[in-house]
Design an enzyme around this catalytic site. Structure first.
Site, PDB file in Angstrom:
ATOM      1  N   VAL A  57       0.753  -1.175   0.058  1.00 58.45           N
ATOM      2  CA  VAL A  57       0.063   0.034   0.160  1.00 58.45           C
ATOM      3  C   VAL A  57       0.815   1.308   0.163  1.00 58.45           C
ATOM      4  O   VAL A  57       0.629   2.153  -0.566  1.00 58.45           O
ATOM      5  CB  VAL A  57      -1.083  -0.023   1.211  1.00 58.45           C
ATOM      6  N   ALA A  58       1.856   1.236   0.897  1.00 56.23           N
ATOM      7  CA  ALA A  58       2.871   2.469   0.930  1.00 56.23           C
ATOM      8  C   ALA A  58       3.757   2.759  -0.530  1.00 56.23           C
ATOM      9  O   ALA A  58       3.761   3.750  -0.726  1.00 56.23           O
ATOM     10  CB  ALA A  58       3.727   2.243   2.014  1.00 56.23           C
ATOM     11  N   ILE A 102       2.906   1.640  -3.621  1.00 55.39           N
ATOM     12  CA  ILE A 102       2.365   1.805  -4.783  1.00 55.39           C
ATOM     13  C   ILE A 102       1.576   3.205  -4.742  1.00 55.39           C
ATOM     14  O   ILE A 102       0.992   3.667  -3.917  1.00 55.39           O
ATOM     15  CB  ILE A 102       1.052   0.677  -5.018  1.00 55.39           C
ATOM     16  N   GLU A 146      -0.762   4.777  -5.428  1.00 56.50           N
ATOM     17  CA  GLU A 146      -2.153   4.754  -5.937  1.00 56.50           C
ATOM     18  C   GLU A 146      -2.954   6.372  -5.997  1.00 56.50           C
ATOM     19  O   GLU A 146      -3.815   6.715  -6.859  1.00 56.50           O
ATOM     20  CB  GLU A 146      -2.999   3.883  -5.101  1.00 56.50           C
ATOM     21  N   ASP A 193      -2.405  36.353 -34.854  1.00 61.00           N
ATOM     22  CA  ASP A 193      -3.112  37.494 -35.614  1.00 61.00           C
ATOM     23  C   ASP A 193      -2.446  38.785 -35.118  1.00 61.00           C
ATOM     24  O   ASP A 193      -1.818  38.855 -33.939  1.00 61.00           O
ATOM     25  CB  ASP A 193      -4.615  37.607 -35.447  1.00 61.00           C
ATOM     26  N   ASP A 230      -9.667  33.914 -35.513  1.00 60.39           N
ATOM     27  CA  ASP A 230     -11.038  34.670 -34.769  1.00 60.39           C
ATOM     28  C   ASP A 230     -12.203  34.286 -35.893  1.00 60.39           C
ATOM     29  O   ASP A 230     -13.157  33.610 -35.488  1.00 60.39           O
ATOM     30  CB  ASP A 230     -11.037  36.073 -34.738  1.00 60.39           C
ATOM     31  N   ASP A 236     -10.854  30.284 -40.085  1.00 56.56           N
ATOM     32  CA  ASP A 236      -9.695  30.026 -39.429  1.00 56.56           C
ATOM     33  C   ASP A 236      -9.938  28.748 -38.808  1.00 56.56           C
ATOM     34  O   ASP A 236      -8.733  28.283 -38.445  1.00 56.56           O
ATOM     35  CB  ASP A 236      -9.143  31.220 -38.513  1.00 56.56           C
ATOM     36  N   ASP A 240       2.881  10.699   1.783  1.00 55.30           N
ATOM     37  CA  ASP A 240       2.712  10.665   0.292  1.00 55.30           C
ATOM     38  C   ASP A 240       1.486  11.883  -0.094  1.00 55.30           C
ATOM     39  O   ASP A 240       1.530  12.578  -0.939  1.00 55.30           O
ATOM     40  CB  ASP A 240       2.025   9.192   0.086  1.00 55.30           C
TER      41      ASP A 240
HETATM   42  P1  ATP Z   1      -5.542  40.079 -38.274  1.00 57.08           P
HETATM   43  O1  ATP Z   1      -5.497  38.989 -38.855  1.00 57.08           O
HETATM   44  O2  ATP Z   1      -4.300  40.608 -37.735  1.00 57.08           O
HETATM   45  O3  ATP Z   1      -6.607  40.318 -37.421  1.00 57.08           O
HETATM   46  P2  ATP Z   1      -6.724  41.528 -40.102  1.00 57.08           P
HETATM   47  O4  ATP Z   1      -6.870  40.059 -40.172  1.00 57.08           O
HETATM   48  O5  ATP Z   1      -7.548  42.251 -39.318  1.00 57.08           O
HETATM   49  O6  ATP Z   1      -5.388  41.439 -39.315  1.00 57.08           O
HETATM   50  P3  ATP Z   1      -8.467  41.669 -42.159  1.00 57.08           P
HETATM   51  O7  ATP Z   1      -9.586  41.822 -41.029  1.00 57.08           O
HETATM   52  O8  ATP Z   1      -8.689  40.224 -42.790  1.00 57.08           O
HETATM   53  O9  ATP Z   1      -7.234  41.787 -41.617  1.00 57.08           O
HETATM   54  O10 ATP Z   1      -8.365  42.857 -43.008  1.00 57.08           O
HETATM   55  C1  ATP Z   1      -7.750  42.746 -44.213  1.00 57.08           C
HETATM   56  C2  ATP Z   1      -7.735  44.139 -44.760  1.00 57.08           C
HETATM   57  O11 ATP Z   1      -9.103  44.266 -45.404  1.00 57.08           O
HETATM   58  C3  ATP Z   1      -7.572  45.272 -43.956  1.00 57.08           C
HETATM   59  O12 ATP Z   1      -6.177  45.699 -44.145  1.00 57.08           O
HETATM   60  C4  ATP Z   1      -8.408  46.302 -44.446  1.00 57.08           C
HETATM   61  O13 ATP Z   1      -7.866  46.772 -45.583  1.00 57.08           O
HETATM   62  C5  ATP Z   1      -9.536  45.641 -45.171  1.00 57.08           C
HETATM   63  N1  ATP Z   1     -10.746  45.511 -44.105  1.00 57.08           N
HETATM   64  C6  ATP Z   1     -10.809  45.414 -42.649  1.00 57.08           C
HETATM   65  N2  ATP Z   1     -11.894  45.269 -42.271  1.00 57.08           N
HETATM   66  C7  ATP Z   1     -12.685  45.632 -43.072  1.00 57.08           C
HETATM   67  C8  ATP Z   1     -14.195  46.047 -43.053  1.00 57.08           C
HETATM   68  N3  ATP Z   1     -14.764  46.091 -42.243  1.00 57.08           N
HETATM   69  N4  ATP Z   1     -14.577  46.547 -44.240  1.00 57.08           N
HETATM   70  C9  ATP Z   1     -13.817  46.763 -45.418  1.00 57.08           C
HETATM   71  N5  ATP Z   1     -12.616  46.147 -45.254  1.00 57.08           N
HETATM   72  C10 ATP Z   1     -12.015  45.932 -44.167  1.00 57.08           C
END
Ligand code: ATP
Length: 901
Positions: free
Chosen positions: A279-280, A282, A284, A326, A637, A641, A735
């Site tokens: 017991v001591a 192992i 567990e 990002d 996000d 992705d 233990d």
């Molecule tokens: P990260 O990946 O670092 O978050 P990002 O992904 O914000 O960067 P996106 O959101 O894909 O980049 O934007 C890419 C490009 O699209 C930007 O550089 C901008 O010129 C344009 N963009 C971003 N937001 C908008 C929007 N709401 N409407 C129109 N064009 C946009």
């Protein structure tokens, strides 16, 4: 019933007694929740407190012990029997609390990561937990949402849904609201959305018809019953190690039993000793201790804004070698402010801070009114017209609901006296083609003086290539090649200033027929545009991100920035944060496209910044790193992705901006979207692994010590130095609790100053075994030495000699726990009180060990007598010896490594 698709919208609305505009009322929701139940699929049963308690008695060792108690009682040794049973129960209680706590933590975690959705209730849009959705609810859908229930569509705009979980079809399907024929198969029910599917693009409004087990997914709920065991690879490995140790210990115990018989030791005493030794020896309690280390580590991570969805990733985190992150909102604050605007005629500077609408336009040093510059006014008006954000007060501070990029544009427009409310009133919206990072643009169509107009904005190169005209203060003229060159240069200039740049354009849609319901023919409405200008937005790096990048460098982790932004913007920010180091390069999406997988695998290690990339590129980057055998973390996000996050060794979703789909694919959610929290999670991951390893080492060294003591005594023909109850007591005192305190040790400050652990490295490597056995030998040497001294040299009685050995062993083990906290730092460097829990446990255990000497029942049970001061001092003196030797060993090793480097 499943005939919703063949009914008209009014029929469905009346059947479900709801209201499309207002949604359900709170009272209606309460009654429906009561009659339909929560919107969830049946899951495997959770463990109840009772079942956890019962499971404590499932181990073989416990039953052997209970058997031993029964035998003792039968042979008239009732006190021994009762003591053994008491110890069994105490063991079970400690085990129960360890496991119960772990189970609670896991359940809390499951609630935290539960998906949410948006519904209309009481006339307002609300975000609610998906489990609370009831039939009759109106769901608001947009790209990245998980569909929370089966629902009939009542409005769609370019709505596309991925129905792979239901139909196996991985291509997203376009949705509409048309009534369908009764026999339409599930996969073709375009006017329905189903639980478990995800919106890939567009927006929609849907009326919930079925929830929970009544949904289509509910019908095939078995699909989801592939629940993982929830154990990490480390736990699996520990299970295997535990089983091996069990057999090894049993082998040694049987050997001791056999040798003891040959030595003529009384069989019953020998039997009890052997059982107690088993017991001591192992470990567990190990699985529970590991679970607690993981669970408490996970709780600590929550406090540092990292939510673990998938337990094994805690371990992988500690091995992370590359973090792909990002930029916007993660490395930067994600709070945008328009700083510069460029039109066909001027460069305007914009004053003001954050999302406050106080500010003015300047050309050079001269303030200008937007009404004095028609081209500036047109640019601001379109910026507000192509916009879904809202300005509001958050905690009494000006803030934004929606995309910060759009919020900043609204603020700029407001500084020119244009508000979104006035736009909505004067120019009603007809349709939207939403922004997505792949298209890098967005369009809103509005009715202006009875004519349709498209307002478009997006990445400058994307918009410029679709423009044929440009607006000036005198009207519209052709966009010349010179204009393009000038604007491209202006874009570079802004980007070099670390500004994110958007181009804004518009066009009249007079004579263009577009279908607003299903899929807007965006190529046509987004062509032959009139360019209005460029807007440069500032998004400062997070102060803590710089420090976090520096920590990564010290920890041997490469930080890679991945952004949809312009390469110059990305480079400027990467330089500021220290991400771009000597020899590192920036790779743009189109260049990446020209590399095949093999070439990319060669290149990845030199690239620190990827710009103008899409989600598909992210997936290729993850695969390239993995092909090099590297443990890679990837953040994301947007919905696109999700594949890259799933593929990454550690998938990280953003808690604030992340969509439900991305969160669902991720193993970790960073609740504040902050890069520093990712690094904190890595630090915790390393700390948790360290804690598990040191607990294991501490436990095994102690157990080895006890085995060596008993084996040596039998081989030498000595009487057994420890009684069965001594062994059980040692097991309980040294233990269980100190191990728990070690498993929850605060993280060593130095964990990020060493390179990542190799993910393949074996837990029980030779080094580990050598260290463990050495510490075990030291403990055994002290115990045997004390026994020998008392019994053979001083000539005390056997009981006194045993008492001395017993107490010396307990003291040695308890003191050794302080040293076991780190392989790299000495007790003095760490500070005796830096793990208060351990300090208190050890102090209480010392107290208990001495106190039992003065309680009559224990005196008879353990065959001990009151201690004298002299005894106490001498036991402590010898108890320190192993700790001192082990600490000296550390110092020598540290010196040696200093000399080497
Ligand atoms: P990260 O990946 O670092 O978050 P990002 O992904 O914000 O960067 P996106 O959101 O894909 O980049 O934007 C890419 C490009 O699209 C930007 O550089 C901008 O010129 C344009 N963009 C971003 N937001 C908008 C929007 N709401 N409407 C129109 N064009 C946009």
């Amino acid at each position: 019933m499943s005939s919703w698709h063949q009914q008209s919208i009014p029929e469905v609305v009346s059947q479900l007694a709801t209201d499309i505009e207002q949604g359900l009322t709170d009272e209606a929701v309460t009654t429906r929740l009561a009659s339909y139940g929560a919107n969830k699929l049946r899951k495997g049963k959770r463990f109840s407190a009772f079942s956890i308690f019962i499971s404590q008695f499932k181990s073989l060792v416990i039953w052997v012990l209970i058997g031993a108690a029964a035998v003792s009682a039968l042979l008239g040794e009732t006190t021994d029997g009762i003591a053994i049973i008491a110890i069994v129960i105490l063991n079970a209680v400690i085990g129960f609390f360890q496991e119960y706590r772990a189970e609670k933590a896991a359940a809390a975690l499951a609630n935290l990561t539960a998906p949410h959705c948006r519904v209309v209730r009481n006339g307002h849009s609300n975000v609610i937990a998906s489990t609370e959705v009831v039939p009759g609810d109106i769901l608001l859908l947009e790209g990245g949402d998980l569909v929370a229930a089966d629902a009939r569509l009542i409005e769609t705009s370019v709505l596309h849904v991925n129905e792979a979980p239901l139909t196996g079809e991985s291509q997203a399907v376009g949705k509409s609201t048309d009534i369908l024929a009764p026999a339409t198969p599930l996969a073709d029910r375009k006017n329905m959305v189903f639980l478990g599917t995800s919106v890939t693009a567009g927006t929609g409004l849907a009326l919930v018809v079925n929830t929970g087990m009544e949904t289509e997914l509910g019908h095939i709920a078995k699909l989801l019953e592939t629940a993982e065991s929830g154990k990490t690879p480390l736990q699996h490995r520990l299970d295997r190690v535990g089983r091996a140790l069990l057999w090894a210990c049993l082998g040694i115990v049987i050997l001791i039993f056999g040798l003891g018989l040959l030595r003529g030791i009384e069989p019953f005493e020998l039997f009890l000793s052997a059982v107690s030794l088993a017991v001591a020896a192992i470990p567990e309690g190990l699985p529970a201790v590991v679970t607690v280390a993981l669970a408490l580590g996970v709780q600590r991570m929550i406090r540092r804004n990292a939510l673990v969805r998938h337990l094994p990733s805690v371990e992988t985190l500690g091995c992370a070698e590359v973090i792909c992150t990002d930029k916007t909102g993660t490395l930067t604050l994600g709070e945008m402010t328009a700083r510069k605007l460029i039109t066909s005629e001027s460069l305007y500077r914009l004053s003001g801070e954050g999302y406050s609408t106080e500010g003015a336009f300047f050309v050079g040093n001269t303030e200008t009114l937007s009404t004095d510059s028609p081209e500036l006014f047109a640019l601001l008006r379109a910026s507000a017209a192509c916009n879904d954000a809202e300005l509001t007060l958050i905690d009494n501070q000006p803030g934004v609901i929606g995309d910060p990029t759009e919020g900043a544009l609204l603020v700029a427009a407001a500084k020119g006296n244009i508000t979104r409310e006035s736009i909505e009133a004067d120019m009603p919206r007809i349709a939207t083609v939403p922004f997505d990072s792949d298209r890098k643009r967005m369009t809103i169509i509005r009715l202006v003086d009875n004519q349709s107009w498209a307002f478009v904005k997006g990445a400058p190169e994307v918009i410029l290539s679709r423009c044929t005209m440009i607006r000036t203060s005198h009207g519209v003229r052709e966009l010349t090649e010179d204009d393009r060159i000038r604007l491209t240069e202006a874009n570079t200039l802004l980007a070099n200033d670390a500004l994110r740049v958007l181009a804004v354009a518009e066009r009249s849609l007079d004579g263009i027929d577009f279908d607003r319901s299903a899929s807007l023919n965006d190529t046509e409405i987004e062509a032959e545009l009139v360019l209005l200008g460029l807007v440069g937005l500032q998004d400062p790096p997070r102060a803590e991100a710089k420090e976090a990048v520096a920590k990564c460098i010290r920890a041997g982790i490469k930080t890679v920035m991945i952004t949809g932004d312009h390469p110059d913007t990305a480079r400027a920010i990467a330089n500021e944060l220290g991400i771009l180091n000597k020899g590192d390069t920036v790779l743009v999406g189109v260049e990446l496209d020209s590399l095949d997988d093999e070439a990319l695998k060669e290149r990845v290690s030199q690239v620190s910044v990827y710009a103008r990339v899409t989600a598909e590129h992210k997936l290729r980057i993850v695969r390239a790193w993995k092909a090099r055998g590297v443990v890679v973390a990837m953040t994301g996000d947007v919905v696109n992705d999700a594949p890259a996050i799933k593929e990454a060794s550690i998938g990280i979703a953003m808690g604030i901006t992340g969509t439900e789909v991305t969160k669902g694919a991720a193993s970790i959610i960073v609740t504040d979207d902050n890069f520093a929290s990712i690094v904190a999670a890595v630090e915790e991951g390393r700390g948790i692994y360290d804690n598990i390893v040191k607990t294991l080492e501490y436990l095994l060294a102690g157990n080895a010590g006890e085995l060596i003591v008993m084996l040596t005594a039998i081989i030498l023909g000595w009487p057994l130095p420890l009684l069965p109850l001594h062994l059980l007591w040692i097991n309980l005192v040294t233990d269980g609790l100190p191990a728990l305190a070690l498993a929850t040790d605060p993280i060593d400050r130095g964990v990020l100053n060493r390179p990542p652990r190799r993910s393949q490295s074996e837990l029980l490597n030779l080094d580990f075994l050598k260290r463990t056995l050495f510490a075990g030998f030291l403990t055994a040497a002290v115990t045997l030495g004390v026994f020998f001294y008392e019994f053979k040299i001083v000539g005390s009685g056997l009981d006194q000699a045993r008492d001395a050995a017993f107490t010396a062993l307990v003291i040695t083990e308890l003191l050794r726990a302080f040293g076991a906290r780190s392989e790299e730092r000495t007790v003095w460097q760490m500070g005796l009180f830096s793990n208060m829990r351990l300090f208190l446990i050890v102090a209480v255990s010392f107290g208990l060990q001495l106190a039992i000497h003065h309680v009559p029942t224990f005196q008879t049970l353990f065959q001990i007598e009151p201690v004298t001061l002299h005894q106490c001092v001498s036991w402590f003196a010898v108890g320190f010896i192993p700790l001192i030797i082990l600490e000296l060993k550390k110092v020598i090793r540290m010196r040696a490594s200093e000399i080497r480097s």
